[in-house]
Design a protein around this motif. Sequence first.
Motif, mmCIF file in Angstrom:
data_model
loop_
_atom_site.group_PDB
_atom_site.id
_atom_site.type_symbol
_atom_site.label_atom_id
_atom_site.label_comp_id
_atom_site.label_asym_id
_atom_site.label_seq_id
_atom_site.Cartn_x
_atom_site.Cartn_y
_atom_site.Cartn_z
ATOM 1 N N VAL A 286 48.935 45.986 36.136
ATOM 2 C CA VAL A 286 48.429 45.781 37.494
ATOM 3 C C VAL A 286 46.991 45.293 37.343
ATOM 4 O O VAL A 286 46.244 45.785 36.498
ATOM 5 C CB VAL A 286 48.544 47.032 38.390
ATOM 6 N N LYS A 287 46.659 44.318 38.171
ATOM 7 C CA LYS A 287 45.389 43.587 38.019
ATOM 8 C C LYS A 287 44.638 43.664 39.333
ATOM 9 O O LYS A 287 45.241 43.497 40.397
ATOM 10 C CB LYS A 287 45.744 42.151 37.619
ATOM 11 N N THR A 288 43.349 43.882 39.277
ATOM 12 C CA THR A 288 42.599 44.117 40.520
ATOM 13 C C THR A 288 42.521 42.874 41.412
ATOM 14 O O THR A 288 42.888 42.951 42.580
ATOM 15 C CB THR A 288 41.168 44.609 40.227
ATOM 16 N N SER A 289 42.047 41.723 40.879
ATOM 17 C CA SER A 289 41.563 40.680 41.791
ATOM 18 C C SER A 289 41.821 39.257 41.298
ATOM 19 O O SER A 289 41.982 39.029 40.097
ATOM 20 C CB SER A 289 40.052 40.825 41.961
ATOM 21 N N THR A 290 41.779 38.339 42.241
ATOM 22 C CA THR A 290 41.905 36.917 41.887
ATOM 23 C C THR A 290 40.558 36.310 41.487
ATOM 24 O O THR A 290 40.523 35.239 40.892
ATOM 25 C CB THR A 290 42.416 36.099 43.095
ATOM 26 N N GLY A 291 39.473 36.948 41.882
ATOM 27 C CA GLY A 291 38.154 36.343 41.693
ATOM 28 C C GLY A 291 37.835 35.359 42.808
ATOM 29 O O GLY A 291 36.821 34.670 42.764
ATOM 30 N N LYS A 292 38.708 35.284 43.822
ATOM 31 C CA LYS A 292 38.530 34.281 44.888
ATOM 32 C C LYS A 292 38.122 34.899 46.227
ATOM 33 O O LYS A 292 38.000 34.173 47.210
ATOM 34 C CB LYS A 292 39.831 33.492 45.094
ATOM 35 N N SER B 285 39.577 42.442 36.877
ATOM 36 C CA SER B 285 39.162 41.043 36.990
ATOM 37 C C SER B 285 38.417 40.810 38.290
ATOM 38 O O SER B 285 38.562 41.573 39.250
ATOM 39 C CB SER B 285 40.393 40.128 36.948
ATOM 40 N N GLY B 286 37.620 39.751 38.291
ATOM 41 C CA GLY B 286 36.860 39.396 39.488
ATOM 42 C C GLY B 286 35.440 39.930 39.409
ATOM 43 O O GLY B 286 35.198 41.111 39.627
ATOM 44 N N GLY B 287 34.512 39.044 39.022
ATOM 45 C CA GLY B 287 33.093 39.406 39.045
ATOM 46 C C GLY B 287 32.604 40.220 37.859
ATOM 47 O O GLY B 287 31.486 40.733 37.897
ATOM 48 N N VAL B 288 33.402 40.324 36.814
ATOM 49 C CA VAL B 288 32.938 41.071 35.635
ATOM 50 C C VAL B 288 32.166 40.085 34.747
ATOM 51 O O VAL B 288 32.748 39.165 34.182
ATOM 52 C CB VAL B 288 34.110 41.697 34.840
ATOM 53 N N ARG B 289 30.851 40.275 34.663
ATOM 54 C CA ARG B 289 30.017 39.258 34.012
ATOM 55 C C ARG B 289 29.200 39.799 32.826
ATOM 56 O O ARG B 289 28.686 39.016 32.043
ATOM 57 C CB ARG B 289 28.999 38.682 35.000
ATOM 58 N N SER B 290 29.031 41.122 32.753
ATOM 59 C CA SER B 290 28.140 41.656 31.711
ATOM 60 C C SER B 290 28.879 42.617 30.790
ATOM 61 O O SER B 290 29.880 43.230 31.184
ATOM 62 C CB SER B 290 26.960 42.390 32.355
ATOM 63 N N GLY C 29 39.853 40.255 32.846
ATOM 64 C CA GLY C 29 39.993 38.842 33.182
ATOM 65 C C GLY C 29 38.660 38.341 33.704
ATOM 66 O O GLY C 29 38.159 38.880 34.687
ATOM 67 N N ALA C 30 38.076 37.351 33.032
ATOM 68 C CA ALA C 30 36.745 36.911 33.450
ATOM 69 C C ALA C 30 36.475 35.482 32.999
ATOM 70 O O ALA C 30 36.873 35.081 31.909
ATOM 71 C CB ALA C 30 35.691 37.844 32.870
ATOM 72 N N SER C 31 35.764 34.762 33.867
ATOM 73 C CA SER C 31 35.396 33.388 33.537
ATOM 74 C C SER C 31 34.003 33.313 32.906
ATOM 75 O O SER C 31 33.668 32.326 32.273
ATOM 76 C CB SER C 31 35.440 32.526 34.806
ATOM 77 N N SER C 32 33.181 34.351 33.110
ATOM 78 C CA SER C 32 31.773 34.240 32.685
ATOM 79 C C SER C 32 31.289 35.477 31.939
ATOM 80 O O SER C 32 30.141 35.874 32.106
ATOM 81 C CB SER C 32 30.882 34.033 33.913
HETATM 82 O O1 LIG Z 1 41.821 36.326 37.006
HETATM 83 C C1 LIG Z 1 40.613 36.409 36.814
HETATM 84 C C2 LIG Z 1 39.620 36.011 37.788
HETATM 85 O O2 LIG Z 1 39.983 34.818 38.394
HETATM 86 C C3 LIG Z 1 38.289 35.847 37.141
HETATM 87 O O3 LIG Z 1 37.291 36.009 38.091
HETATM 88 P P1 LIG Z 1 35.789 35.620 37.750
HETATM 89 O O4 LIG Z 1 35.723 34.125 37.804
HETATM 90 O O5 LIG Z 1 34.981 36.277 38.826
HETATM 91 O O6 LIG Z 1 35.435 36.124 36.390
#
Ligand SMILES: O=C[C@H](O)COP(=O)(O)O
Length: 253
Positions: A162-168, A196-201, A229-232
């Motif tokens: 189970v995954k928290t977020s889309t990041g969108k 996932s979503g906003g994990v940057r550090s 899950g993170a893009s940055s």
């Molecule tokens: O599935 C992962 C998210 O789309 C990534 O979100 P993020 O861009 O805030 O790291």
Amino acid sequence: MTQPSDAEYARKLIGCLDLTELSDDRSADKVDALLEKARTSYGQVAAVCVWPDHVRRCATALRGSHIHIATVVDFPGGQQPWEDTRHEIGLALAGGATEIDMVVDYQRGPEDPHAITYAVRKVKEAAGGLPVKAILETGMLDDTDDMQLLAGAALSGGADFVKTSTGKVKTGATMEAADALLDAIAANGRGGLKVSGGVRSFADAKAYADLASEKMGEDWISPKTFRIGASSLLTDLIAIAEGGESNAVQAGY
Ligand SMILES: O=C[C@H](O)COP(=O)(O)O
């Protein structure tokens, strides 16, 4: 047991990272840039996570590695017609995807959790049994009871994570959401967590891993059961892995 150093911890987290490129412009150049980063001096990431039309590109570039190719379906809204989702799954399978991240219908979910169970089962079957991560978009849910309800419904349908977020949407991962999802996984007796979503550090990632480790045991922090899950995030994990300082801004939940 002795605590690992930050550098050791960062290396472990690199191995749990779903390195993500889901920009709205669906740029192939950005995917190529991502692929350059997936094998680091401190180990490989767990997966790359890209739009279905970039799966083949990733599978070709990462051939011979153990890096999973994750893709998203019904992303980011979770309400598209089944035909569209089936098409995306077909594209993913033909390209060589090894994991499917699906968005559940989080808007209807709290009133109709059985629909989520059914939808996950349908995606899992269409994907030939590949691991499925169910994205609940916890930032759009009213409370932790709803988060647990949706997580339980997705796990009942066969979701592997189970995954928290889309990041969108505005609110991505939070400690509260991660905690609720871990409770649902514990109650189900099976399943993994993807934050996932906003994990940057590094500090944010470590806080989630510490929480999961406290609740589920240290061995649980492995790509089989724990992903971020993170893009940055990767740049910061590498900085810490090589013994440097963090440059990232903490989320400050
Ligand atoms: O599935 C992962 C998210 O789309 C990534 O979100 P993020 O861009 O805030 O790291």
